[in-house]
Design a protein around this motif. Structure first.
Motif, PDB file in Angstrom:
ATOM      1  N   ALA A  28      -6.083  -6.983 -29.333  1.00 31.84           N
ATOM      2  CA  ALA A  28      -5.002  -6.602 -29.906  1.00 31.84           C
ATOM      3  C   ALA A  28      -4.608  -5.009 -29.900  1.00 31.84           C
ATOM      4  CB  ALA A  28      -4.664  -7.132 -31.504  1.00 31.84           C
ATOM      5  N   GLY A  29      -5.696  -4.313 -29.601  1.00 35.21           N
ATOM      6  CA  GLY A  29      -5.769  -2.933 -29.851  1.00 35.21           C
ATOM      7  C   GLY A  29      -5.508  -2.213 -28.384  1.00 35.21           C
ATOM      8  N   THR A  30      -4.982  -2.837 -27.439  1.00 36.07           N
ATOM      9  CA  THR A  30      -4.476  -2.382 -26.232  1.00 36.07           C
ATOM     10  C   THR A  30      -3.845  -3.380 -25.338  1.00 36.07           C
ATOM     11  OG1 THR A  30      -5.355  -1.146 -24.117  1.00 36.07           O
ATOM     12  CG2 THR A  30      -6.793  -2.838 -25.072  1.00 36.07           C
ATOM     13  N   LEU A  31      -2.887  -2.815 -24.340  1.00 35.86           N
ATOM     14  CA  LEU A  31      -2.141  -3.642 -23.589  1.00 35.86           C
ATOM     15  C   LEU A  31      -2.789  -3.105 -22.026  1.00 35.86           C
ATOM     16  CD1 LEU A  31       1.404  -3.545 -25.034  1.00 35.86           C
ATOM     17  CD2 LEU A  31       0.146  -5.500 -24.521  1.00 35.86           C
ATOM     18  N   GLU A  32      -3.942  -2.518 -21.921  1.00 39.01           N
ATOM     19  CA  GLU A  32      -4.409  -1.986 -20.563  1.00 39.01           C
ATOM     20  C   GLU A  32      -5.542  -3.118 -20.265  1.00 39.01           C
ATOM     21  OE1 GLU A  32      -6.440  -0.760 -17.513  1.00 39.01           O
ATOM     22  OE2 GLU A  32      -7.275  -0.257 -19.432  1.00 39.01           O
ATOM     23  N   ILE A 179      -4.978 -11.076 -20.623  1.00 40.30           N
ATOM     24  CA  ILE A 179      -4.801 -10.595 -19.168  1.00 40.30           C
ATOM     25  C   ILE A 179      -3.232 -11.048 -18.918  1.00 40.30           C
ATOM     26  CG2 ILE A 179      -5.526 -10.671 -17.067  1.00 40.30           C
ATOM     27  CD1 ILE A 179      -8.228 -11.462 -18.045  1.00 40.30           C
ATOM     28  N   ASP A 180      -2.872 -12.150 -19.291  1.00 38.94           N
ATOM     29  CA  ASP A 180      -1.531 -12.334 -18.790  1.00 38.94           C
ATOM     30  C   ASP A 180      -0.349 -11.557 -19.448  1.00 38.94           C
ATOM     31  OD1 ASP A 180       0.291 -14.053 -17.041  1.00 38.94           O
ATOM     32  OD2 ASP A 180       0.732 -15.263 -18.868  1.00 38.94           O
ATOM     33  N   ASN A 181      -0.436 -11.469 -20.574  1.00 34.92           N
ATOM     34  CA  ASN A 181       0.534 -10.776 -21.640  1.00 34.92           C
ATOM     35  C   ASN A 181       0.393  -9.095 -21.017  1.00 34.92           C
ATOM     36  OD1 ASN A 181       1.326 -12.852 -23.055  1.00 34.92           O
ATOM     37  ND2 ASN A 181      -0.047 -12.404 -24.818  1.00 34.92           N
ATOM     38  N   ALA A 182      -0.722  -8.604 -20.799  1.00 33.52           N
ATOM     39  CA  ALA A 182      -1.031  -7.448 -20.440  1.00 33.52           C
ATOM     40  C   ALA A 182      -0.150  -7.314 -18.843  1.00 33.52           C
ATOM     41  CB  ALA A 182      -2.260  -6.853 -20.072  1.00 33.52           C
ATOM     42  N   GLN A 187       4.314  -5.256 -15.741  1.00 38.67           N
ATOM     43  CA  GLN A 187       5.418  -5.531 -15.060  1.00 38.67           C
ATOM     44  C   GLN A 187       7.033  -5.286 -15.579  1.00 38.67           C
ATOM     45  OE1 GLN A 187       5.864  -9.690 -14.059  1.00 38.67           O
ATOM     46  NE2 GLN A 187       7.403  -9.390 -12.557  1.00 38.67           N
ATOM     47  N   GLY A 188       7.063  -5.450 -16.821  1.00 39.40           N
ATOM     48  CA  GLY A 188       8.296  -5.252 -17.709  1.00 39.40           C
ATOM     49  C   GLY A 188       8.381  -3.566 -17.682  1.00 39.40           C
ATOM     50  N   GLN A 189       7.351  -2.747 -17.891  1.00 42.52           N
ATOM     51  CA  GLN A 189       7.370  -1.547 -17.767  1.00 42.52           C
ATOM     52  C   GLN A 189       7.851  -1.016 -16.727  1.00 42.52           C
ATOM     53  OE1 GLN A 189       3.682   0.617 -18.643  1.00 42.52           O
ATOM     54  NE2 GLN A 189       4.488   1.470 -20.370  1.00 42.52           N
ATOM     55  N   ALA A 222       7.485  -1.295 -23.240  1.00 44.67           N
ATOM     56  CA  ALA A 222       7.882  -1.555 -22.007  1.00 44.67           C
ATOM     57  C   ALA A 222       9.509  -1.485 -21.811  1.00 44.67           C
ATOM     58  CB  ALA A 222       7.627  -2.823 -21.519  1.00 44.67           C
ATOM     59  N   GLU A 223      10.000  -1.025 -22.916  1.00 41.90           N
ATOM     60  CA  GLU A 223      11.642  -0.786 -23.132  1.00 41.90           C
ATOM     61  C   GLU A 223      12.040   0.582 -22.657  1.00 41.90           C
ATOM     62  OE1 GLU A 223      12.263  -1.622 -27.095  1.00 41.90           O
ATOM     63  OE2 GLU A 223      12.430  -3.775 -27.166  1.00 41.90           O
ATOM     64  N   VAL A 224      13.478   0.329 -21.924  1.00 47.43           N
ATOM     65  CA  VAL A 224      13.940   1.618 -21.468  1.00 47.43           C
ATOM     66  C   VAL A 224      14.426   2.591 -22.709  1.00 47.43           C
ATOM     67  CG1 VAL A 224      14.579   0.688 -19.296  1.00 47.43           C
ATOM     68  CG2 VAL A 224      16.067   0.343 -21.082  1.00 47.43           C
ATOM     69  N   GLY A 225      14.713   3.787 -22.346  1.00 47.24           N
ATOM     70  CA  GLY A 225      15.388   4.642 -23.518  1.00 47.24           C
ATOM     71  C   GLY A 225      16.561   5.142 -22.863  1.00 47.24           C
ATOM     72  N   GLY A 226      16.902   6.176 -23.888  1.00 48.34           N
ATOM     73  CA  GLY A 226      18.181   6.875 -23.712  1.00 48.34           C
ATOM     74  C   GLY A 226      18.050   8.180 -23.382  1.00 48.34           C
ATOM     75  N   ASP A 227      17.027   8.408 -22.926  1.00 51.33           N
ATOM     76  CA  ASP A 227      16.990  10.198 -22.469  1.00 51.33           C
ATOM     77  C   ASP A 227      17.590  10.245 -21.121  1.00 51.33           C
ATOM     78  OD1 ASP A 227      14.953   9.587 -24.636  1.00 51.33           O
ATOM     79  OD2 ASP A 227      13.717  11.313 -23.722  1.00 51.33           O
ATOM     80  N   TRP A 228      18.063  11.591 -21.172  1.00 51.25           N
ATOM     81  CA  TRP A 228      18.735  11.891 -19.631  1.00 51.25           C
ATOM     82  C   TRP A 228      18.863  13.152 -19.520  1.00 51.25           C
ATOM     83  CZ3 TRP A 228      22.559  11.556 -23.595  1.00 51.25           C
ATOM     84  CH2 TRP A 228      23.703  12.329 -23.444  1.00 51.25           C
ATOM     85  N   TYR A 229      19.037  13.777 -18.245  1.00 42.40           N
ATOM     86  CA  TYR A 229      19.279  15.129 -17.776  1.00 42.40           C
ATOM     87  C   TYR A 229      20.415  15.014 -16.746  1.00 42.40           C
ATOM     88  CZ  TYR A 229      16.421  13.834 -13.764  1.00 42.40           C
ATOM     89  OH  TYR A 229      15.713  13.429 -12.578  1.00 42.40           O
TER      90      TYR A 229
END
Length: 437
Positions: A28-32, A179-182, A187-189, A222-229
């Motif tokens: 639970a402590g890592t997604l790597e 492993i599957d969740n990671a 992939q989602g990231q 893994a979600e997108v954000g709202g930052d832009w230039y």
């Protein structure tokens, strides 16, 4: 069955639950994937055997050893290989059998001695040398075998038995799911990052001005954000410099970001008014079309002839201040033109400010993901950025941006967007004047 037997059974059950709890906490402590499996093999080697390894199917008929751990009393493994081909067709090798769906397999000292004589292609990476017992268990994800966990004991340790198989079965079930969740997370990231980058524009090429921009996604989601230039040429030929951040970290924030960016482009190109007027019109449009959304933004216009001197006319809507770095390494924040966030109210007035820009200076616009750190005040964060940027004053804009990301946001929990402008120096100005003549 006497009280001693009951106590022993209860203690064994408690030990098994403790091992599974430790495994759950480690995963639970890592997604790597690699880090998670290193934690697992350390726990299993310490609690269940004296040596543990995890092998994953790597595609193209290969096995990849991801992690191996041993205790001080555990024997060294045979010579390890990062990749090893799986032999084709039926095979007696226990690791190959498990990777093809068998198991979990319990191997006794007799089995292991016989396996040594077989000279299997995978024997040299399967177990620790001199192992007296071992279990190979398949790692499954969505009913497919993706690898194997191997635990062995050697020396004077009691051998692994059938009684250990249920615990190891529960263990590999949790590891396979992790492993599957990671993998799904990664992939989602990647998809989110590609989507975000597709929404960002290309920078214009303007005479001797040099610009660089970077977008770095959050490593914590893994979600997108709202930052832009953004940067584009106005009908007057002046260059705009824009940075912004829509509140939120989801698909809605990314879509809103794209819509606000394009809306700001349209307003600025059509009206060609001072920055504070542009942001006020942006506020009105945002309240009408996207009520309930908020965003921070810096809208700036570079002014001046090709040969200089130059100045920046800018307005800041609830965003971190621009940073100006001279060629000599003096750095200061541009604190003028500040007002409230976009989307909050249309009743309050906005202001703008004008600052001269020295030749060969660098102007940096950035989002808060570059500076904000847990347990650190905003003043401390801004000081750290100012000092770091000052040391990079003479680097190219591309190197300047890369070094800022590497030095200040290697593991940021927020998205980061950067836009850097480098003004030409005296030599460039003279060359430009010569070309004009």
């Amino acid at each position: 069955m006497d009280d001693y037997d009951v106590d022993e059974i209860l203690q064994q059950a408690l030990d098994r639950l403790t091992v599974l709890a430790d495994i759950n906490s480690a995963l639970a402590g890592t997604l790597e994937v690699g880090e998670g499996l290193r934690r697992v093999t350390r726990i299993v080697a310490r609690r269940l055997g004296d040596w543990c390894a995890v092998d994953l199917l790597a595609g193209k008929g290969r096995i990849e050893r991801i992690s191996v751990s041993r205790t001080e009393s555990g024997l060294q493994p045979h010579e390890e290989q990062a990749f090893l081909p799986l032999p084709p067709g039926p095979a007696a090798d226990p690791l190959v059998r498990v990777l093809r769906g068998a198991g979990p397999l319990l191997l006794t000292e007799t089995d292991l001695a016989h396996d040594d004589r077989e000279e299997s292609q995978t024997r040299q990476v399967s177990f620790a040398a001199g192992a007296t017992s071992a279990v190979i268990a398949p790692l499954r994800a969505r009913r497919e075998v993706i690898g194997a966990l191997i635990v062995s004991r050697s020396g004077d340790h009691p051998p692994l038995t059938e009684h250990d198989l249920p615990l190891i079965g529960d263990l590999v079930q949790r590891v396979g799911l992790a492993i599957d969740n990671a993998r799904l997370y990664r992939q989602g990231q990647r998809v989110a990052e590609r989507l975000q980058r597709s929404l960002l524009p290309e920078l214009p090429e303007v005479d001797d001005l040099r610009m660089a921009a970077r977008y770095s996604p959050s490593l914590a989601t893994a979600e997108v954000g709202g930052d832009w230039y953004d940067s584009f040429l106005l009908p007057t030929g002046q260059t705009t410099l824009i940075i912004g951040d829509v509140t939120g970290h989801d698909l809605k924030a990314a879509v809103t970001m794209s819509q606000l960016r394009n809306m700001l482009r349209g307003i600025a190109s059509d009206r060609q008014e001072p920055p504070e007027k542009i942001l006020h019109r942006m506020d009105v449009a945002q309240h009408t079309l996207y009520p309930g959304t908020t965003a921070s933004c810096v809208f700036a216009v570079l002014r001046g002839p090709d040969t200089g001197p130059w100045e920046i006319h800018y307005a800041v809507a609830g965003h971190p201040p621009p940073l100006l770095i001279t060629h000599d390494g003096d750095a200061r924040y541009l604190e003028g033109g500040r007002s409230h966030l976009l989307g909050v109210t249309t009743d309050l007035a906005r202001t703008s400010a004008i600052e001269p820009l020295p030749a060969r200076s660098t102007l940096l616009l950035y989002t808060d993901g570059l500076i904000e750190r847990r347990g650190e005040t905003l003043d401390q964060s801004l000081t750290r950025l100012r000092q770091h940027a000052a040391a990079l004053a003479r680097e190219t804009p591309d190197t300047f941006c890369d070094e800022l990301l590497t030095g200040l946001a290697p593991d940021s929990t927020d998205d980061v967007a950067l836009l850097a402008l480098r003004l030409p120096g005296a030599d460039s100005s003279e060359n430009t004047a010569s070309r004009a003549d």
